[in-house]
Design a protein around this motif. Sequence first.
Motif, short mmCIF file in Angstrom:
data_model
loop_
_atom_site.label_atom_id
_atom_site.label_comp_id
_atom_site.label_asym_id
_atom_site.label_seq_id
_atom_site.Cartn_x
_atom_site.Cartn_y
_atom_site.Cartn_z
N LEU A 159 0.84 -1.19 0.00
CA LEU A 159 0.00 0.00 0.00
C LEU A 159 0.88 1.24 0.00
O LEU A 159 1.75 1.40 0.85
CB LEU A 159 -0.93 0.01 1.22
CG LEU A 159 -1.91 1.18 1.31
CD1 LEU A 159 -2.87 1.17 0.12
CD2 LEU A 159 -2.70 1.11 2.62
N SER A 197 1.03 5.55 -0.18
CA SER A 197 0.25 6.73 0.13
C SER A 197 0.51 7.87 -0.84
O SER A 197 -0.28 8.80 -0.95
CB SER A 197 0.53 7.22 1.55
OG SER A 197 1.91 7.50 1.72
N LEU A 240 -0.94 -1.06 -4.56
CA LEU A 240 -2.24 -0.49 -4.23
C LEU A 240 -2.02 0.91 -3.68
O LEU A 240 -1.20 1.11 -2.78
CB LEU A 240 -2.93 -1.36 -3.18
CG LEU A 240 -4.45 -1.29 -3.06
CD1 LEU A 240 -5.11 -1.72 -4.37
CD2 LEU A 240 -4.93 -2.18 -1.93
N TYR A 241 -2.73 1.89 -4.24
CA TYR A 241 -2.51 3.28 -3.87
C TYR A 241 -3.74 3.83 -3.16
O TYR A 241 -4.88 3.54 -3.54
CB TYR A 241 -2.22 4.13 -5.11
CG TYR A 241 -0.91 3.80 -5.75
CD1 TYR A 241 0.27 4.44 -5.36
CD2 TYR A 241 -0.82 2.83 -6.75
CE1 TYR A 241 1.48 4.13 -5.94
CE2 TYR A 241 0.39 2.51 -7.34
CZ TYR A 241 1.55 3.17 -6.93
OH TYR A 241 2.74 2.84 -7.50
N GLN A 242 -3.51 4.64 -2.15
CA GLN A 242 -4.59 5.34 -1.48
C GLN A 242 -5.12 6.45 -2.38
O GLN A 242 -4.36 7.05 -3.14
CB GLN A 242 -4.11 5.92 -0.15
CG GLN A 242 -3.71 4.86 0.87
CD GLN A 242 -3.15 5.47 2.15
OE1 GLN A 242 -2.84 6.65 2.19
NE2 GLN A 242 -3.03 4.66 3.19
N VAL A 277 -9.04 3.06 -2.47
CA VAL A 277 -7.76 2.66 -3.06
C VAL A 277 -7.95 2.40 -4.55
O VAL A 277 -9.07 2.23 -5.04
CB VAL A 277 -7.21 1.38 -2.38
CG1 VAL A 277 -6.83 1.65 -0.93
CG2 VAL A 277 -8.21 0.23 -2.48
#
Length: 230
Positions: free
Chosen positions: A47, A49, A63-65, A77
């Motif tokens: 993940l 940010s 996976l990006y916020q 996300v």
Amino acid sequence: MKSRLVWNEYANIHPHKLPKFKTFNIDLSTIDLLLKKLDDYVEGSNLYSEISNMHESTSEKRLYQAENLIYMAPTGVYSHNLKEWDDDEYHDCVNNNILNRIPELIGLDDERIDIFTHNFWDYRDGGYVKKHSHFGKDDFTILIYLNTCETGRTGFYFEDEGMNNRYPSIRVTPTKGLACCFSGDMEHDVETTLEPKKTLVIGIKANLEYLDWVYDDPIVSDISSIEHYM
């Protein structure tokens, strides 16, 4: 994408029609497999940010916020570009059930089309998306709803004076298996939802060189999910 009309010595009397906006349906078994692949992707993903370049491809799961600039979702996300994701089941599903339909959907020969991005979007606890377009990024975009939600409708805004539109805007309710294909210069937004809305978004580049073309009128396949606004 080149200019709206490209006139040349070989131009046809009747210009080629390309979709400004159209809806179509995807088999629910395909959607169920995509939901499974979304779960597979999220499991074990790193993940991040920071704001990502969602066009960048990598075999790694990233996976990006939500960046909370346009995509406003506190827990939302999205994936990196899945084009190079090392998952044969995902690519077989997308290639055989979605990407193979794009030439007919857009009305262009295969050699004029480049499928250059696909990304999962998961709103989780909800959110909204500010009005924007994909101009300069996508020539066409395909938005696929992976689940049904009562809220979080997508608004599409028709502001092209050359089109014979009865309505200046359309709002589409997220409905599992429903998909929208729209031009990259079309402004759109997403209303606030508190539901875990999930989508797959595919970005398309088109080579329109030496092609005389215009946008076609909107084509809607599932009128029950569409609302018109004057």
